[in-house]
Design an enzyme around this catalytic site. Sequence first.
Site, PDB file in Angstrom:
ATOM      1  N   TRP A 196     -59.430  20.118 -19.329  1.00 16.08           N
ATOM      2  CA  TRP A 196     -59.807  21.125 -18.347  1.00 16.08           C
ATOM      3  C   TRP A 196     -59.217  22.483 -18.711  1.00 16.08           C
ATOM      4  CZ3 TRP A 196     -57.088  22.197 -13.172  1.00 16.08           C
ATOM      5  CH2 TRP A 196     -55.695  22.143 -13.308  1.00 16.08           C
ATOM      6  N   GLU A 250     -50.061  16.108 -12.406  1.00 13.36           N
ATOM      7  CA  GLU A 250     -49.988  14.822 -13.096  1.00 13.36           C
ATOM      8  C   GLU A 250     -48.686  14.067 -12.864  1.00 13.36           C
ATOM      9  OE1 GLU A 250     -50.971  16.150 -17.015  1.00 13.36           O
ATOM     10  OE2 GLU A 250     -53.079  15.660 -16.741  1.00 13.36           O
ATOM     11  N   GLN A 284     -47.597  21.163 -11.727  1.00 11.02           N
ATOM     12  CA  GLN A 284     -48.309  22.401 -12.020  1.00 11.02           C
ATOM     13  C   GLN A 284     -49.201  22.768 -10.855  1.00 11.02           C
ATOM     14  OE1 GLN A 284     -50.115  20.325 -15.380  1.00 11.02           O
ATOM     15  NE2 GLN A 284     -52.116  20.864 -14.577  1.00 11.02           N
TER      16      GLN A 284
END
Length: 750
Positions: free
Chosen positions: A370, A499, A568
């Site tokens: 991505w 993640e 993130q």
Amino acid sequence: MSDPTSGSPLPAAGAWVLATDDPVSSVGYHPAFTGNGRFAARVPAAGNGFADTPVRTQFHVAGLYTGREGTWSRKASLPAWSTLDVSDGSGSFNAAFADPPGAQTTVVESEPLIGGDWAPVSSPRAGSARGIERYRQSLDLRTGVITTEALWNSPAGRMADVRYEVFTDRSRPHVAVVSVTVTPLWEGELVITDALDERAGSRVRTVERGGDQGRIWTLVEAEGSGITAAVVSVLRGPESGVGSAHEEPLPAPDGGAAQTLRVRTSTGRPLTFTKYVAVVTSHTAAEPLGTARVHAEGAAREGYGRLAEDNRRAWQREWEADIVVRGDALLQRRVRASKFYLLTSVHEDSPWSPSPAGLSSDGYNGHVFWDTETWIWPALLAQHPHIARSVLDYRLARLDAARVAASEGGHRGARFPWESGLTGEEDTPDWAPFGRLEQHISADVALAFWQYWLATGDRQWLRTAGLPVLSAIADFWTSRVTPDAEGRCHINGVIPPDEYAVGPHDDSVYTNVAARESLRFAAGAAQALGESADLRWTAVAKRIVVPFDEVRGIHPEFDGYAGQTIKQADVVMLAYPWENPQHSQVTRADLEYYAARTHEDGPSMTDSVHSIVHAELGDAEKAFEYTRRSVEPFVRPPFEQFAEARTGGAFTFLTGHGGFLQEFLYGYSGLRLRADRIALAPILPVELEGITLQRLCWRGRVFDVDIRSDGTTVRLRSGERLPVETAGTLRHVPTGRELTISTRTPSRHR
């Protein structure tokens, strides 16, 4: 042969030239790389050849992947094609940069960055370049030329001025040039060695190597895929004819092909040697080796001067779309460096998508994430839509593989892989769950396709490329949702962009909003073409759950989220780039809540989103604080290259460069694309005197936006009149004219 500006001074360091006079600085020398969008080279401190430390110099060409062989594909690296060493018989110039005996190179491994392999980063090496004085290396961002100059004192005590120039020709996608000018301060024999050094190769086997008078070549094959790449070098020496090549190629010291020229020297007489390199893969030619020979020999006939000028003109066309930052010279250099590094890894004629490290290295196995559509691609779209389209071609060509992946998971439509390589099959390493569960990638692809339509209005492209991809992604989401008893639609069992939340989790708010918008994009594309949209797209879009915590006034990251540290940017991205319809108080609450919970050592692109959202909210001071946070801990000297994290990671990290550029293109300008207008909401931090975005593109119009504290000017260079919405008012800029709008006054919110 044309003389490559022999004896001319190096360009002065400044907004366009990055330079160093210390190749082994205690603060860390990180070698630059240069590329033309098709292939690239990382150039070590010696200015040519291969070096394993402090950062391994790799030589990548687009599309050279290994086979999968039951695991996953990886990017393969070519032999080092830039070697052009200088010797007086007692030692060589390149040897002066080798680690002295007993020197240690410490390698520090960062934590495993989720979604990829371990990312080793070398520390500055001990020791120093021996016999080297008056050293200087520079990268000219205007042309991609890396110039290295030094006074060399050989082991025999002979001195010579040595100057290298290396560039890949942006006007000739298969051609590169390496030139060295040597001015000996002694009389004797000078030996020049041209080599294709196979030490730099990785995941390739040599099929053929050889040479004849003035020419050497290597043909390699990527492991398991059968893709071949040819490298041909044609060497030319001084026109005086005093040099003569060996009749047969010599073996390179560590494998590969090599050839030498031997020349008698005169004190103070400059001698120039140039190698013309061609790199061709089986993606673009049925006979890569024969085609590479044609390109290399043609380049040699054209000569250095012609190639350098054509390369300069090609880069000049790209740099007409500049980002000018006034009031901070260092920030200006970093902005231009970021734009340069993005352009080195993409080209309008290359149907390949850049990985997080582009053509600089095999970071993350050279896979496409991505990172491309969300971070790198928007920074290209605003000023280079012709290049942005070629990046989307990569996904379009792999639509069938995405359809197979959806079908194998029991769904309709197309599901794009979390990690994509050669074929578009899932290339995430087997140990990682992200390939199965980080499914928001399909929505990220959809956003890029929709943004291209908004930016260009290209109906033919929408019919043949845009709608097929958007409708396939929409079909996937309609079959992926799970309705509850009340008819609401949930997306269960996923990993969000954060993640650290490996889960799997239900109702990731990012994934749900992105899926909802993907469905609307498909319906909008069909409507724009006058075609019937699948009624399920809009029906499901209306029923997708968007979790919201009424007590805290925020969007929870997923069902059951309890305030854990996140890796993130995730929820904050609902505001940008997804433009989720929500009150500014919610946007601010999300930003403040999640910024405080973001891991300090997370990847570099997170703070760019925080900056853009603060700018949208009118918090110019906080926006600029995050601008600094988004670059300063991550950029590596001396050539302003991003590392993935403060502690290392992928390098050179184009994802970070792309996010950083978006702060200027979309953050301080407030630029948003619509089908019938552009929207602007400019704001300027007090630390800057101004920002000018040159040659922005929207639906056939080319325009500039000049942001100043006392007002913002929109100038329409070409195209039909430009509709501009600002502060709720729609105005138009006639062709060749300009419009002044207000620059927002920064808020004092804390």
